[in-house]
Structures are given as structure tokens and as C-alpha cells.
Design a protein around this motif. Sequence first.
Motif, mmCIF file in Angstrom:
data_model
loop_
_atom_site.group_PDB
_atom_site.id
_atom_site.type_symbol
_atom_site.label_atom_id
_atom_site.label_comp_id
_atom_site.label_asym_id
_atom_site.label_seq_id
_atom_site.Cartn_x
_atom_site.Cartn_y
_atom_site.Cartn_z
ATOM 1 N N UNK A 11 -19.740 -53.224 57.417
ATOM 2 C CA UNK A 11 -19.722 -51.766 57.536
ATOM 3 C C UNK A 11 -19.654 -51.024 56.206
ATOM 4 N N UNK A 12 -19.148 -51.633 55.180
ATOM 5 C CA UNK A 12 -18.915 -50.904 53.931
ATOM 6 C C UNK A 12 -19.714 -51.443 52.760
ATOM 7 N N UNK A 13 -20.673 -52.301 53.022
ATOM 8 C CA UNK A 13 -21.484 -52.874 51.943
ATOM 9 C C UNK A 13 -22.194 -51.782 51.145
ATOM 10 N N UNK A 14 -22.582 -50.710 51.806
ATOM 11 C CA UNK A 14 -23.325 -49.663 51.107
ATOM 12 C C UNK A 14 -22.483 -48.963 50.050
ATOM 13 N N UNK A 15 -21.161 -49.080 50.128
ATOM 14 C CA UNK A 15 -20.312 -48.443 49.130
ATOM 15 C C UNK A 15 -20.077 -49.319 47.910
ATOM 16 N N UNK A 16 -20.389 -50.618 48.013
ATOM 17 C CA UNK A 16 -20.272 -51.495 46.856
ATOM 18 C C UNK A 16 -21.466 -51.280 45.947
ATOM 19 N N UNK A 17 -21.385 -51.797 44.745
ATOM 20 C CA UNK A 17 -22.521 -51.669 43.835
ATOM 21 C C UNK A 17 -23.719 -52.385 44.438
ATOM 22 N N UNK A 18 -24.901 -52.059 43.952
ATOM 23 C CA UNK A 18 -26.132 -52.537 44.574
ATOM 24 C C UNK A 18 -26.225 -54.050 44.636
ATOM 25 N N UNK A 19 -25.714 -54.749 43.628
ATOM 26 C CA UNK A 19 -25.797 -56.208 43.663
ATOM 27 C C UNK A 19 -24.549 -56.850 44.239
ATOM 28 N N UNK A 112 -17.081 -40.430 43.208
ATOM 29 C CA UNK A 112 -18.435 -40.251 42.686
ATOM 30 C C UNK A 112 -19.204 -41.569 42.689
ATOM 31 N N UNK A 113 -18.509 -42.651 42.347
ATOM 32 C CA UNK A 113 -19.159 -43.960 42.373
ATOM 33 C C UNK A 113 -19.533 -44.344 43.802
ATOM 34 N N UNK A 114 -18.627 -44.061 44.756
ATOM 35 C CA UNK A 114 -18.934 -44.343 46.162
ATOM 36 C C UNK A 114 -20.156 -43.555 46.620
ATOM 37 N N UNK A 117 -23.295 -45.091 45.050
ATOM 38 C CA UNK A 117 -23.640 -46.365 45.681
ATOM 39 C C UNK A 117 -24.189 -46.144 47.098
ATOM 40 N N UNK A 118 -23.600 -45.200 47.812
ATOM 41 C CA UNK A 118 -24.071 -44.913 49.166
ATOM 42 C C UNK A 118 -25.482 -44.324 49.130
ATOM 43 N N UNK A 124 -30.766 -49.229 56.099
ATOM 44 C CA UNK A 124 -30.048 -50.031 57.097
ATOM 45 C C UNK A 124 -28.532 -49.895 56.912
ATOM 46 N N UNK A 125 -28.060 -50.002 55.656
ATOM 47 C CA UNK A 125 -26.625 -49.891 55.391
ATOM 48 C C UNK A 125 -26.111 -48.491 55.710
ATOM 49 N N UNK A 126 -26.883 -47.478 55.362
ATOM 50 C CA UNK A 126 -26.461 -46.111 55.673
ATOM 51 C C UNK A 126 -26.457 -45.865 57.174
ATOM 52 N N UNK A 127 -27.376 -46.489 57.894
ATOM 53 C CA UNK A 127 -27.416 -46.340 59.350
ATOM 54 C C UNK A 127 -26.176 -46.952 59.994
ATOM 55 N N UNK A 128 -25.677 -48.034 59.440
ATOM 56 C CA UNK A 128 -24.454 -48.646 59.987
ATOM 57 C C UNK A 128 -23.267 -47.694 59.854
ATOM 58 N N UNK A 129 -23.159 -47.019 58.717
ATOM 59 C CA UNK A 129 -22.067 -46.058 58.533
ATOM 60 C C UNK A 129 -22.203 -44.912 59.541
ATOM 61 N N UNK A 130 -23.424 -44.411 59.722
ATOM 62 C CA UNK A 130 -23.651 -43.352 60.697
ATOM 63 C C UNK A 130 -23.271 -43.827 62.102
ATOM 64 N N UNK A 131 -23.626 -45.049 62.451
ATOM 65 C CA UNK A 131 -23.305 -45.592 63.772
ATOM 66 C C UNK A 131 -21.795 -45.694 63.971
ATOM 67 N N UNK A 132 -21.063 -46.063 62.932
ATOM 68 C CA UNK A 132 -19.597 -46.140 63.041
ATOM 69 C C UNK A 132 -19.017 -44.761 63.347
ATOM 70 N N UNK A 133 -19.483 -43.736 62.634
ATOM 71 C CA UNK A 133 -18.984 -42.385 62.898
ATOM 72 C C UNK A 133 -19.382 -41.911 64.292
ATOM 73 N N UNK A 134 -20.571 -42.259 64.735
ATOM 74 C CA UNK A 134 -21.025 -41.878 66.064
ATOM 75 C C UNK A 134 -20.178 -42.555 67.144
ATOM 76 N N UNK A 135 -19.889 -43.832 66.968
ATOM 77 C CA UNK A 135 -19.055 -44.561 67.935
ATOM 78 C C UNK A 135 -17.643 -43.982 67.967
ATOM 79 N N UNK A 136 -17.099 -43.655 66.797
ATOM 80 C CA UNK A 136 -15.760 -43.054 66.743
ATOM 81 C C UNK A 136 -15.761 -41.696 67.455
#
Length: 191
Positions: A11-19, A112-114, A117-118, A124-136
Motif C-alpha cells: 500500500x505504501x510503496x509509492x511513498x518510498x523512493x523510486x528504486x 515534500x519528499x513523500x 515520491x508519490x 498502479x501504485x497511486x491507484x492502490x492508495x486511492x482504493x484504500x481511501x475509497x474502501x475506508x
Amino acid sequence: MRFDIAFFLCCCRSFLSSNGRDEDESFYDLLGVPPGSTPDELKRAYKRQSLLMHPDKLAQKGRHVTGADRDRFTRMRHAYEVLSDPRRRETYDAIGERGMKWVEEPLSVDPQELAHNFATSSMYDRSKIFAIFLIAYVAVFVLPTLVCLMADGTLGEGARWVAILAPLWVWDVFILFYHSRVIIMGPIKRP
């Protein structure tokens, strides 16, 4: 892999650095050991590196000790502390030093870094974050809406309270699962 690390990666991979890894020297490189090292190998490598890098040992050899030498020794000692603890080592191996720091100290995150990175992450990674907020959102608002509709009689005569309260029971199962995982973890060391 532990449940919490799998969730973080999912769920939070998109907030880590690209690699997903840090640019600094890895903890394994600092100690001079391969990633699959045993605890005994880590201990020997730590002792060996301590003799080479300790500021007092450097001063005994006649070398001028700089702040960078002290920082490198402190980082090497931290690397040993992380890699010698199986739980922290698994976290480090999965998400790297930066991700481990964010898991252990959430307030150390630079917003700012988050955001950067986002913004540069995959769709795909951003869609997972959106899906989490939608489910909540659905989890919070569906039950009151269904209860109101049932109380008003909008759902009809055939509607049963069992069907209306089913989302609440599903939510309770998730909460029970989470709390049982926390209990299984055992006592958590205070920082």
C-alpha cells in the motif's frame, strides 16, 4: 514475510523512493558481509570493523579523527544493531534504511519528499492508495446509511437486520484480526 511489511510494501510503496533503496552505503557493505550472513558472522564483522573504524583506535594509529570518521563509526554501529535484531533485519531487507526509519519513526517523514515520491510513482501504485481511501470511506459511511434506510422502511418489508449489520460484522472481524496480530507480536520495546 511479516504481515505489516507486506502491507507497507503493497500500500505504501509509492511513498518510498523510486528504486526503493537508499543511495548511501548499505548496512551489509558497512560491515563487509553478504546479505545472507549468520548472527555469528555479523558479530565477527562488527568486531573487525570496530577495530578498524573506532575513533580511539584511529587516534592510537596517529590518524587525525574527523567528524566524518565518527559519523561512519556511529552508522556502522547502528547497522550492526539493526542487522543483529531479526525483526529489524527483515524490515531492512524488505524496505531499506529509509523505509525502516519511516516505519519506526513515522514523524521523521518529510512531507515534500513523500509528495514527490508519490507524484513520480506509477499509476498502479497511486491507484492502490486511492482504493484504500475509497474502501475506508465506504467502511465508515455504508453502515449508517443502511441503518437509516432500514429504519425509514426504504429497503422494504423483506429487508432483514442481519443483512444490514453484516458490514459491521465484517469490519469487526478485521479489527479482531488486527488486534490478535498485535497481541501475538508480544511486548513492544519503548524507544
